[in-house]
Enzyme design. Structure first.
Site, PDB file in Angstrom:
ATOM      1  N   HIS A 178       4.540  24.545 -89.704  1.00  0.00           N
ATOM      2  CA  HIS A 178       4.463  24.170 -91.118  1.00  0.00           C
ATOM      3  C   HIS A 178       4.553  25.376 -92.029  1.00  0.00           C
ATOM      4  CE1 HIS A 178       3.673  20.059 -90.698  1.00  0.00           C
ATOM      5  NE2 HIS A 178       2.522  20.186 -90.073  1.00  0.00           N
ATOM      6  N   ASP A 206      20.081  20.445 -77.535  1.00  0.00           N
ATOM      7  CA  ASP A 206      19.861  19.860 -76.212  1.00  0.00           C
ATOM      8  C   ASP A 206      21.096  19.963 -75.332  1.00  0.00           C
ATOM      9  OD1 ASP A 206      17.169  19.049 -75.946  1.00  0.00           O
ATOM     10  OD2 ASP A 206      17.520  17.522 -77.478  1.00  0.00           O
ATOM     11  N   CYS A 250      24.908  18.555 -85.298  1.00  0.00           N
ATOM     12  CA  CYS A 250      23.601  18.637 -85.964  1.00  0.00           C
ATOM     13  C   CYS A 250      22.612  19.554 -85.249  1.00  0.00           C
ATOM     14  CB  CYS A 250      22.996  17.256 -86.171  1.00  0.00           C
ATOM     15  SG  CYS A 250      22.486  16.455 -84.654  1.00  0.00           S
ATOM     16  N   GLU A 270      24.191  14.696 -76.547  1.00  0.00           N
ATOM     17  CA  GLU A 270      23.377  15.869 -76.193  1.00  0.00           C
ATOM     18  C   GLU A 270      23.121  15.969 -74.700  1.00  0.00           C
ATOM     19  OE1 GLU A 270      19.855  15.781 -78.650  1.00  0.00           O
ATOM     20  OE2 GLU A 270      19.554  13.651 -78.369  1.00  0.00           O
TER      21      GLU A 270
HETATM   22  C1  PEP Z   1      19.720  18.695 -80.840  1.00  0.00           C
HETATM   23  O1  PEP Z   1      19.306  18.450 -79.708  1.00  0.00           O
HETATM   24  O2  PEP Z   1      20.637  19.504 -81.085  1.00  0.00           O
HETATM   25  C2  PEP Z   1      19.135  18.015 -82.011  1.00  0.00           C
HETATM   26  C3  PEP Z   1      19.627  18.174 -83.210  1.00  0.00           C
HETATM   27  O3  PEP Z   1      18.025  17.271 -81.805  1.00  0.00           O
HETATM   28  P1  PEP Z   1      16.553  17.908 -81.640  1.00  0.00           P
HETATM   29  O4  PEP Z   1      16.631  19.359 -81.996  1.00  0.00           O
HETATM   30  O5  PEP Z   1      15.692  17.123 -82.552  1.00  0.00           O
HETATM   31  O6  PEP Z   1      16.279  17.668 -80.181  1.00  0.00           O
HETATM   32 MG    MG Z   2      18.010  16.788 -79.317  1.00  0.00          MG
END
Ligand code: PEP
Ligand code: MG
Length: 592
Positions: free
Chosen positions: A193, A459, A506, A435
């Site tokens: 945080h 991931d 993402c 992922e």
């Molecule tokens: C990822 O795995 O790239 C992703 C965006 O999801 P998280 O980081 O929430 O696992």
């Molecule tokens: Mg992920």
């Protein structure tokens, strides 16, 4: 203290030079531990109950004094208040006093250690770091037990650099931005945080600085380099001049890119990419809009399930999703369904004994296992979908069979709503994250069954290179430009486009300036990242041409090693932005 440099994790960018000020140095570090006789048990229990009540009253008071501009962040204080109201920590402390005849301070410490042990086994770093909140709450109670006065933030009169062992969200919202130039803490990680708040307040910050308390004296002149994560103690004249210069340059640079952050991310030769934000908290929306985000490409809905005594119900989730959608409108909002593992909700579900939680019941597997919980979330998302800017996305899907299983639940929830006369948007776009390597290699099949793909590189790297994303020993292998990764991403983008669907990135890779030209060369449709990274990424896109991105991608695809790829992208960025490299933070490992 002679000149010295400490290293930590930069969590909020910028540079500051000033005098060190320790907040509650050494507070609660010497916790008395002794056994108590029978006759003292009830008075110790009373003491611990009173300390909990005092800590609660104190937090409620702070909550009332939150300045208007930080009101959104006060929700974190709400969650701390809820932790104090949750009887578990108090009951467990009392149990130690009663059963083992420990003094109140020690009893509380043992109760916190038990919770820590549970959190320690959690694989998701974001959720694991929430243990910081438990410690902060317990620390506040401990102070009352020890009879220590509250924080000394009010004694700050001049502009200083704030140093602390921990900085609780409650401490942070009390900070007067005008007086604090930067801060650094011993604890914390990239997703704590403290970092989130520091970025929201636009104060340079470094966390995870071991030896901070032992090395720096109050009043000492220090430099906080939030770009590289360094603290320079007692800098010499040359360093002082260098950093004054760096600070000036950085501020000029940021002002420049911020001015253009509301312009579209379009290359010189007219190729446009959408720039969206990844967020965990509703209150981050202001930062999305302020940094020129066109939408939310990833809303990590799991956060609303944490820091809560009770699981959120359908109405609470509905309200949250509707709020997000209406604030972002007409920008798109992608709600990702719950991405947690069973061990993350021990107190709600009972733990599963998993040797490898990262390979266990997480993401949609967890949701299929806990179908009731999943259905509640899907009902809330569907009902919120009347806001037509909402899309839905499933995480951790391993292949078509599993996708169809999820969709069967999704369809049955739709039927249920229909029967109840509850409205939803039947056309809501439904996408999935790519992922897992199995999803990646079957992307051509999956693309015909969803409306969009979003590649989660965090991931995808973990599972395809076999690297625990939270393990520091192998972090040097965590390389987004590994030839395997580049080929995989290209394969997924092409498969998606052949099927006529959009493909986003993402993972953190989308926020890495060096990786952008390679991703652009593949024609990705959308880059989704932490909001603070958006101005820089937009700037890089706007300075590029698709032609050079394609040439670079071709070279990268022909290369055989990560080392060569990293060099290729660094050289390319250097040619375009020779004076900006020092402002870029990157996942690429220096050693390659
Ligand atoms: C990822 O795995 O790239 C992703 C965006 O999801 P998280 O980081 O929430 O696992
Ligand atoms: Mg992920």
């Amino acid at each position: 203290m002679a000149r010295q440099v400490l290293q930590g994790i930069p969590v909020s960018t910028g540079v500051a030079l000033g005098k060190a000020f320790f907040l509650n140095r050494g507070r609660s570090r010497n916790i008395p531990r002794h056994n108590i006789p029978d006759r003292d048990v009830s008075s110790e229990i009373q003491r611990v109950e009173q300390a909990f009540a005092q800590a609660l009253a104190e937090l409620e008071d702070i909550q009332l004094r939150v300045p208007a501009e930080l009101l959104e962040h006060a929700r974190i204080i709400d969650s701390h208040i809820m932790m104090l109201q949750d009887p578990k920590l108090l009951e467990s402390s009392k149990d130690y006093i009663q059963r083992m005849h420990l003094n109140a301070e020690w009893g509380l410490e043992k109760a916190v250690a038990d919770i820590e042990a549970v959190f320690h086994s959690i694989e998701d770093s974001y959720i694991r770091e929430r243990i910081q909140d438990v410690r902060l709450v317990a620390g506040r109670v401990q102070q009352h037990l020890l009879g220590e006065s509250g924080n000394n933030l009010h004694s700050i009169t001049t502009r200083i650099i704030l140093l602390a062992h921990d900085l609780s969200p409650a401490d942070t919202v009390e900070l007067e931005v005008g007086k604090i130039m930067a801060f650094a803490t011993v604890t914390g990680g990239k997703t704590s945080h403290t970092g989130i708040l520091a970025r929201a307040m636009q104060i340079p910050a470094i966390v995870g600085v071991a030896d901070l308390e032992e090395t720096i004296r109050d009043g000492e002149v220090i430099i906080i380099d939030g770009l590289q994560g360094r603290i320079i103690i007692d800098p010499d004249e040359e360093e002082l001049a260098g950093f004054t210069d760096l600070k000036y340059q950085f501020e000029q640079y940021q002002a420049g890119i911020n001015r253009s952050s509301h312009l579209p991310a379009e290359t010189i030769d007219g190729y446009r990419v959408k720039v969206f934000a990844n967020i965990e908290l509703l209150e981050e929306v202001s930062s999305v809009l302020g940094n020129g985000g066109e939408g939310v490409g990833l809303y990590r809905t799991e956060y609303s399930y944490l820091n809560r005594v009770k699981l959120p119900d359908e109405e609470q989730l509905l309200e949250e999703y509707q709020d997000l959608a209406s604030i972002m409108f007409p920008g798109k909002v992608v709600l990702r369904t719950l991405d947690v593992g069973a061990d993350k909700f021990m107190h709600h579900f009972g733990g599963l004994d998993e040797a490898n939680p990262a390979l266990g019941l997480r993401g949609v597997r967890f949701c299929l296992h806990h179908a009731d919980l999943f259905r509640v979330q899907l009902r809330a998302i569907l009902r919120a979908s009347l806001h037509e800017n909402i899309s839905l996305m499933f995480p951790m899907v391993s292949g078509l069979g599993e996708l169809r299983q999820i969709k069967a639940v999704f369809n049955s929830v739709q039927m249920e709503l229909k029967k109840q006369g509850l409205k939803y948007n039947p056309e809501m776009p439904v996408g999935m994250m790519i992922e897992l390597p199995s999803a990646m290699i079957t992307a051509d099949i999956l693309a015909t069954e969803v409306d969009f793909f979003s590649i989660g590189t965090n991931d995808l790297i973990q599972y395809s290179l076999g690297i625990d994303r939270t393990n520091s020993y192998v972090s040097y292998l965590y390389q987004p430009l590994h030839p395997a990764l580049v080929r995989m991403i290209k394969y997924v983008v092409d498969a998606g486009h052949r099927a006529g669907i959009e493909v986003s990135i993402c993972g953190e890779m989308a926020a890495d300036p060096y990786c952008i030209p390679v991703l652009m060369g593949m024609h990705v449709d959308c880059l989704s990242m932490n909001p603070q990274a958006m101005p820089v990424i937009k700037h890089i896109v706007r300075q590029a041409t698709m032609e050079e991105c394609k040439t670079l991608l071709k070279e990268v695809l022909a290369s055989k090693t990560v080392g060569r790829n990293n060099k290729l992208v660094k050289d390319s960025i250097f040619r375009r932005h020779p004076n900006e490299l020092m402002f870029y933070s990157s996942l690429l490992d220096e050693g390659y």
